[in-house]
Design an enzyme around this catalytic site. Sequence first.
Site, mmCIF file in Angstrom:
data_model
loop_
_atom_site.group_PDB
_atom_site.id
_atom_site.type_symbol
_atom_site.label_atom_id
_atom_site.label_comp_id
_atom_site.label_asym_id
_atom_site.label_seq_id
_atom_site.Cartn_x
_atom_site.Cartn_y
_atom_site.Cartn_z
ATOM 1 N N GLU A 173 0.866 -1.185 0.000
ATOM 2 C CA GLU A 173 0.000 0.000 0.000
ATOM 3 C C GLU A 173 0.894 1.224 0.000
ATOM 4 O O GLU A 173 2.033 1.157 0.456
ATOM 5 C CB GLU A 173 -0.838 0.034 1.293
ATOM 6 C CG GLU A 173 -1.864 -1.051 1.384
ATOM 7 C CD GLU A 173 -2.441 -1.177 2.790
ATOM 8 O OE1 GLU A 173 -2.155 -0.319 3.654
ATOM 9 O OE2 GLU A 173 -3.170 -2.145 3.024
ATOM 10 N N LYS B 274 2.279 4.552 1.480
ATOM 11 C CA LYS B 274 2.342 5.073 2.845
ATOM 12 C C LYS B 274 1.983 6.556 2.788
ATOM 13 O O LYS B 274 2.787 7.394 2.379
ATOM 14 C CB LYS B 274 3.723 4.871 3.452
ATOM 15 C CG LYS B 274 3.763 5.267 4.904
ATOM 16 C CD LYS B 274 5.039 4.798 5.565
ATOM 17 C CE LYS B 274 4.988 5.009 7.059
ATOM 18 N NZ LYS B 274 4.834 6.388 7.474
ATOM 19 N N ASP C 131 1.225 10.257 3.840
ATOM 20 C CA ASP C 131 1.853 11.097 4.844
ATOM 21 C C ASP C 131 0.800 11.991 5.488
ATOM 22 O O ASP C 131 0.613 13.142 5.115
ATOM 23 C CB ASP C 131 2.961 11.926 4.199
ATOM 24 C CG ASP C 131 3.951 12.416 5.235
ATOM 25 O OD1 ASP C 131 3.869 11.961 6.391
ATOM 26 O OD2 ASP C 131 4.791 13.254 4.892
ATOM 27 N N TYR D 254 -7.242 1.692 6.077
ATOM 28 C CA TYR D 254 -6.420 0.519 5.763
ATOM 29 C C TYR D 254 -6.442 -0.551 6.857
ATOM 30 O O TYR D 254 -5.833 -1.587 6.702
ATOM 31 C CB TYR D 254 -4.972 0.906 5.418
ATOM 32 C CG TYR D 254 -4.364 1.952 6.353
ATOM 33 C CD1 TYR D 254 -4.090 1.664 7.685
ATOM 34 C CD2 TYR D 254 -4.062 3.223 5.884
ATOM 35 C CE1 TYR D 254 -3.541 2.619 8.527
ATOM 36 C CE2 TYR D 254 -3.506 4.187 6.732
ATOM 37 C CZ TYR D 254 -3.255 3.876 8.043
ATOM 38 O OH TYR D 254 -2.718 4.818 8.876
ATOM 39 N N LYS E 230 10.676 3.480 3.663
ATOM 40 C CA LYS E 230 10.617 4.947 3.583
ATOM 41 C C LYS E 230 11.447 5.440 2.405
ATOM 42 O O LYS E 230 12.609 5.062 2.251
ATOM 43 C CB LYS E 230 11.168 5.568 4.879
ATOM 44 C CG LYS E 230 10.317 5.260 6.107
ATOM 45 C CD LYS E 230 9.034 6.079 6.139
ATOM 46 C CE LYS E 230 9.213 7.401 6.832
ATOM 47 N NZ LYS E 230 9.331 7.317 8.276
ATOM 48 N N CYS F 233 10.080 48.089 -6.828
ATOM 49 C CA CYS F 233 10.031 46.897 -7.673
ATOM 50 C C CYS F 233 11.320 46.802 -8.491
ATOM 51 O O CYS F 233 11.684 47.757 -9.182
ATOM 52 C CB CYS F 233 8.815 46.978 -8.602
ATOM 53 S SG CYS F 233 8.811 45.686 -9.852
ATOM 54 N N CYS G 293 10.339 47.392 -12.427
ATOM 55 C CA CYS G 293 9.840 48.640 -13.028
ATOM 56 C C CYS G 293 10.167 49.859 -12.175
ATOM 57 O O CYS G 293 9.932 50.982 -12.596
ATOM 58 C CB CYS G 293 8.334 48.550 -13.274
ATOM 59 S SG CYS G 293 7.378 48.537 -11.753
ATOM 60 N N CYS H 124 3.606 45.034 -6.314
ATOM 61 C CA CYS H 124 3.881 46.095 -7.260
ATOM 62 C C CYS H 124 2.544 46.395 -7.928
ATOM 63 O O CYS H 124 1.946 45.523 -8.538
ATOM 64 C CB CYS H 124 4.900 45.614 -8.296
ATOM 65 S SG CYS H 124 5.043 46.755 -9.666
ATOM 66 N N CYS I 196 3.846 46.704 -15.249
ATOM 67 C CA CYS I 196 5.166 46.238 -14.805
ATOM 68 C C CYS I 196 5.590 45.048 -15.673
ATOM 69 O O CYS I 196 4.820 44.094 -15.829
ATOM 70 C CB CYS I 196 5.100 45.813 -13.343
ATOM 71 S SG CYS I 196 6.570 44.927 -12.787
HETATM 72 S S1 IVH Z 1 -0.702 0.334 8.812
HETATM 73 C C1 IVH Z 1 -0.546 -2.034 12.321
HETATM 74 N N1 IVH Z 1 -0.858 1.341 6.377
HETATM 75 O O1 IVH Z 1 2.253 5.168 8.981
HETATM 76 C C2 IVH Z 1 -0.026 -0.984 11.460
HETATM 77 N N2 IVH Z 1 -0.045 2.725 8.134
HETATM 78 O O2 IVH Z 1 4.709 4.676 10.457
HETATM 79 C C3 IVH Z 1 -0.827 0.239 11.460
HETATM 80 N N3 IVH Z 1 0.475 5.000 7.440
HETATM 81 O O3 IVH Z 1 0.803 5.226 12.166
HETATM 82 C C4 IVH Z 1 -0.504 1.137 10.342
HETATM 83 N N4 IVH Z 1 -0.106 4.766 5.331
HETATM 84 O O4 IVH Z 1 -0.209 6.730 10.330
HETATM 85 C C5 IVH Z 1 -0.518 1.558 7.665
HETATM 86 N N5 IVH Z 1 -1.115 2.133 4.210
HETATM 87 C C6 IVH Z 1 -0.766 2.331 5.491
HETATM 88 C C7 IVH Z 1 -0.293 3.569 5.939
HETATM 89 C C8 IVH Z 1 0.065 3.719 7.280
HETATM 90 C C9 IVH Z 1 0.364 5.602 6.248
HETATM 91 C C10 IVH Z 1 0.986 5.659 8.651
HETATM 92 C C11 IVH Z 1 0.125 5.452 9.873
HETATM 93 C C12 IVH Z 1 1.034 4.788 10.865
HETATM 94 C C13 IVH Z 1 2.386 5.196 10.375
HETATM 95 C C14 IVH Z 1 3.456 4.223 10.836
#
Ligand code: IVH
Length: 670
Positions: A112, A114, A116, A221, A308, A402, A405, A420, A425
Amino acid sequence: MDKEKAKERIRLLREEILKLNYKYFVLDKSNVSESVRDALKRELIELETLYPQFITPDSPTQRVGSVLSGKFAKIRHKTRKWSLADVFSLEELKDWEERVEKAVGQAKYVTELKLDGLNITIWYEKGLLKKAITRGNGVEGEDVTHAIRTIKSVPLKLFQEVTIEVSGEVFMPKKSFASLNKEMAAQGKPPFANPRNSAAGTVRQLDPRVAAERDLQMYFYSLDEGPFDPKTHQEKLETLQNLGLPVNPQYQVHASAENSVAYLEKWQKKRDTLPYEIDGVVFKVNDISQQKTLGFTAKSPRWAVAYKFPAQQTSTILKDITIQIGRTGAATPVAELKPVSVAGSVISRATLHNEDEIRRKDVRIGDTVIIQKAGDVIPEVVEVIQSLRTKDSKPYNFPHSCPLCGEKLIRPEGEAAHRCENLSCPGRKRESFIHFISKGATNIDSLGEKVVDQLIEFGFVKDLADFYTITKENLLELPLFKEKRAQNILDSIEKSRTVAMSRFLYALGIRHVGEQGAKLIVEHLQTLTNESPTPKTLVNLLKKLSVEDLTNIEGVGGIIAKSIYDWIREPKHQDLLEKFDHLGLKLTWPPKKTTTSQASGKTFVISGTHSAPRDQLKTLIESAGGHVSGSVSAKTDFLLAGEDAGSKLEKAKALGIKIINETDLNSLLK
Ligand code: IVH
């Protein structure tokens, strides 16, 4: 309407709006225009005002509650909330997979994105949203129900009356983050450093109206508790989806660990194309019984790991500070940097936002600074590494005039930006030309910034309409121009001579009028006339509208309305539009909204693996009026073939049935 009728009408409206919201916010797909949904919602609000006794907590009108009086209440989680162990290289990922397979043998994996954002857990009781809690320390979190309820993709009521606990990520799309920061700057407030902070900051507002105004979204998720017995993580995701909860469609199931690496590499390259920020890829063992065998460490599951991506921050030297004048006259200080590579692109300039930000961060010329690139957001200077400051570093004084100009720079009372105000300009003009040809505007794609600079320098383009007077002879006068390049440019200018009116309105660069605002206004203009759409029609129609008329257009606020009203009353703007008219620019009205797509009435068979689960594809096809059947026959219209499509693909080929991929499907569904 009598009481009983009102009660029934309220119920029907509620159900219909919930259905439309689901299609729009969760499936990201709707045949009905937003204005229809809003009209239904207005009717519901009216009826609920007359008959408040019929308001239910899952009504779409009940997302924004009252302001919290104090701090957030602490709530104990029902099940422990884990975090993820991080890996930073393919070797570390491989080590993890080896550990997994040593413990449980061969395994399948789900990958999946990740996201942010911030992790939120939601309790639904008998299908209704009861509580939303931050992760906190994993044992105890904060009650942020009031803010999470305002997120339109989070259902207030599930498709089934189940009591469950689910978790997912709340995030702010990159575009919304950028416009929020613009707004913060305009209000003289410090900007958020990244979309994650802005999402977290928004969730932790005591006033739910703030969250309701900002564009938060959520993808689920985890299914933490409930009356289901999924055998795999994939089944968990499908269960979430079937309950009406949004799941990020980009997940994928892999037969082995090796297969999943391609997913990682793909998204590392393509992360900038996503509308939201991701900071890595999450790998999860698919089989729940294998997950149970693997268990947990003190902090995180052994059956999942987060890969990461390399950091998107880096340090470099700030060589100089220059001022860039935008098309609306805003004077933005820009850090000229020693070029450095961040997440795959070389950066030599970064924004410093405004005078206050330079002062707050105490940025001086010669400093070593940390810069950050967040997806397609403009790179910015995050902070100065003070310990590396030398005696030669020079404080910066914001200029009074500016640089392009010479006109005095004004900082209006209460605003953070200098501007400006000189409409001619050269800096403003250049930026307005670049805006005019940009992708969302007239999209004259063979003209880049450099050519625009040359056209200005040679005096061929003095106003926006002059783009349509350029001749081949003009272009051949420019340095390094040959016949072919000149012809390409003329061709793409010619192509843009017929353009959607909304794009044209946006291209004019009227302050505060964005792509969306322009669309809404043009949709409204279309309802006012039978005239054919020309620049002249645009002038005539706009001139007729008062500020109030404009503000009455759903989605158009007072600031946009006033800006358009003033703009069209400037004689030189009217002259400009007349000039476009004389040069033969043709505009088009938006296509009439239809409810039938090419998929309507057609029979589809889905086979193989796709980027989204079958159920979701099925829902999409069905909501466009198509049918989905389990087996291929002479009645099948399309086979949607994914990876490993197998025997169905063979059969479809033998029967001469049209074989399509997901991209084809998307265009059929439009
Ligand atoms: S699973 C049991 N899936 O990443 C595990 N976390 O570094 C629970 N996060 O606290 C998290 N995308 O805030 C999971 N597809 C994803 C995620 C995800 C982002 C975040 C989440 C978690 C943090 C851990």
